[in-house]
Design a protein around this motif. Structure first.
Motif, PDB file in Angstrom:
ATOM      1  N   CYS A   1       0.845  -1.191   0.000  1.00 47.16           N
ATOM      2  CA  CYS A   1       0.000   0.000   0.000  1.00 47.16           C
ATOM      3  C   CYS A   1       0.879   1.240   0.000  1.00 47.16           C
ATOM      4  N   ASP A   2       0.608   2.134  -0.928  1.00 52.03           N
ATOM      5  CA  ASP A   2       1.301   3.422  -0.967  1.00 52.03           C
ATOM      6  C   ASP A   2       0.511   4.381  -0.089  1.00 52.03           C
ATOM      7  N   THR A   3       1.074   4.755   1.034  1.00 57.26           N
ATOM      8  CA  THR A   3       0.359   5.601   1.997  1.00 57.26           C
ATOM      9  C   THR A   3       0.650   7.085   1.812  1.00 57.26           C
ATOM     10  N   ARG A   4       1.287   7.445   0.701  1.00 53.86           N
ATOM     11  CA  ARG A   4       1.514   8.871   0.427  1.00 53.86           C
ATOM     12  C   ARG A   4       0.200   9.505  -0.029  1.00 53.86           C
TER      13      ARG A   4
ATOM     14  N   ARG B   1       2.610  11.406   4.353  1.00 49.27           N
ATOM     15  CA  ARG B   1       2.611   9.949   4.289  1.00 49.27           C
ATOM     16  C   ARG B   1       2.044   9.432   5.613  1.00 49.27           C
TER      17      ARG B   1
ATOM     18  N   CYS C   1      -5.056   3.580   1.313  1.00 48.53           N
ATOM     19  CA  CYS C   1      -4.496   2.817   0.197  1.00 48.53           C
ATOM     20  C   CYS C   1      -5.193   3.156  -1.115  1.00 48.53           C
TER      21      CYS C   1
ATOM     22  N   SER D   1      -5.476   9.219  -2.731  1.00 48.25           N
ATOM     23  CA  SER D   1      -4.161   9.855  -2.785  1.00 48.25           C
ATOM     24  C   SER D   1      -4.253  11.365  -2.582  1.00 48.25           C
TER      25      SER D   1
END
Length: 131
Positions: free
Chosen positions: A43-46, A89, A116, A119
């Motif tokens: 998961c990209d939490t940015r 983040r 996730c 954005s």
């Protein structure tokens, strides 16, 4: 007749003796290969906070939805100006709650955002929404 029985007995005993010396087939269990489980996608939490409102954002707080508090102001002494973007983040995957306050008063909240999937947190004059 007795001689035939004795010969037959020797034949059976000889066959048994020969089969005892013959190589035996032994079943040896083989280990079973287990296919590795596919790893869960990371998961990209940015995320970004985009201020599309008509006032500067004075404070930004967010925390995992499982917590009962907002956490510290992430902006510190900074503000997000009108039209500005702030990059952040989250520490972990999952659902997050967000709260902003505007310079001069007023606040908006957005709850249970899947970090996730989202954005962007967009600030408008009417409140917050996730993209």
């Amino acid at each position: 007749m007795i001689r035939r029985k004795i010969l037959a007995l020797f034949a059976v005993m000889g066959a048994a003796a020969v089969s005892a010396c013959a190589p035996q087939t032994v079943y040896v269990p083989q280990p079973v290969a287990i296919a590795p489980q596919p790893m869960a996608p990371v998961c990209d939490t940015r995320f970004q906070v985009v201020n599309n409102s008509s006032r500067p954002v004075f404070s930004l707080q967010y925390s995992h939805a499982s917590r009962n508090d907002w956490g510290v102001d992430q902006l510190g002494q900074a503000m997000i100006p009108v039209g500005g973007v702030w990059n952040a983040r989250a520490a972990n995957a999952g659902l997050y709650d967000f709260r902003i306050t505007w310079n001069g008063g007023g606040a908006a909240e957005l709850r249970r955002v899947d970090i996730c999937r989202a954005s962007r947190i967009v600030v408008t004059n009417r409140g917050l929404y996730a993209q």
